[in-house]
Design an enzyme around this catalytic site. Structure first.
Site, short mmCIF file in Angstrom:
data_model
loop_
_atom_site.label_atom_id
_atom_site.label_comp_id
_atom_site.label_asym_id
_atom_site.label_seq_id
_atom_site.Cartn_x
_atom_site.Cartn_y
_atom_site.Cartn_z
N GLU A 190 0.31 -4.89 -5.48
CA GLU A 190 1.10 -3.98 -4.81
C GLU A 190 2.01 -3.09 -5.88
OE1 GLU A 190 0.87 -3.53 -1.78
OE2 GLU A 190 -0.32 -5.15 -1.66
N HIS B 78 -0.57 -0.13 -6.74
CA HIS B 78 -0.48 0.86 -5.57
C HIS B 78 0.88 1.83 -5.77
CE1 HIS B 78 -3.90 -0.44 -3.43
NE2 HIS B 78 -3.34 -1.46 -2.95
#
Length: 224
Positions: free
Chosen positions: A30, A33
């Site tokens: 994450e 990203h």
């Protein structure tokens, strides 16, 4: 304890190692990203405090626990606004790719470390419990990151693979997909939770984790 072991997919005594692996794998995925989106001009995730390596910001408790029960799970998705990118379609693909890529790199790192430890014999005089702990940790570290790499590349919403394929398709096709995308999550859940569908679709695909592991091990064995 025996009843709980029957309920879980993994041995109860190995759960601390698995939990540590998932914290690392989900957090890096994450973060990748969020960081890529921020660098490309979208500060949506940055304003929400997602450009960080703090696991508490990224982990979804239910999604993490589900791996122990169903063999798959998720972290909190990073919000991305492609309209803030200079080249929205291309940069949205890159932002989607870096998540799974982070897991592939972690998997490769795990295989490399195992090769180094085995070839150097550095643990030859280490206590047996230390060797056992490292074996369990790297077993999960390699498998889980390989699984997350392949799993997230499936072209099903809400996975990264869908975002990649979506941006590669012509506009007319994307418009059609937009009309039915809300059903994608239901198809995804059916494939995961119905054993027959899982064995026929996702299961064979994720069996590639072993092939990927062997490829990385063969590659690193050239140097150690």
């Amino acid at each position: 304890m025996e009843g709980l072991n029957d309920f879980l997919l993994y041995p109860l005594e190995e759960l601390p190692f698995l939990a540590l692996v998932l914290i690392i794998a989900f957090t890096l995925h994450e973060f990748a990203h969020a960081y890529a989106a921020y660098k490309f001009g979208d500060d949506t995730a940055y304003k929400l405090g997602r450009v960080t390596l703090n696991p508490a910001v990224h982990l979804d408790v239910f999604g993490t626990l589900l791996i122990l029960i169903a063999g798959f799970g998720w972290a909190k998705p990073v919000p991305v606004n492609p309209l803030r990118f200079k080249r929205p379609r291309l940069m949205n693909i890159v932002v989607a790719v870096v998540g799974p890529l982070s897991n592939l790199l972690l998997m490769a790192f795990g295989v490399l470390m195992v090769n180094i430890l085995n070839s150097t014999g550095i643990l030859h005089d280490a206590p047996e419990r230390v060797i056992d702990a490292l074996n369990i940790f790297f077993k999960y570290f390699i498998y889980m990151n390989g699984m997350l790499f392949l799993f997230n590349l499936l072209p099903l919403p809400p996975l990264d693979g869908y975002r990649i394929v979506y941006e590669l398709l012509p506009k007319r096709t994307r418009i059609i997909l937009d009309q039915y995308s809300q059903w994608g999550i239901f198809i995804f859940l059916l494939l995961v939770f119905i054993p027959a569908l899982n064995r026929a679709t996702i299961g064979p695909y994720l069996s590639l984790v072993g092939d990927l592991h062997n490829m990385l091990r063969s590659f690193f064995s050239l140097f150690f």
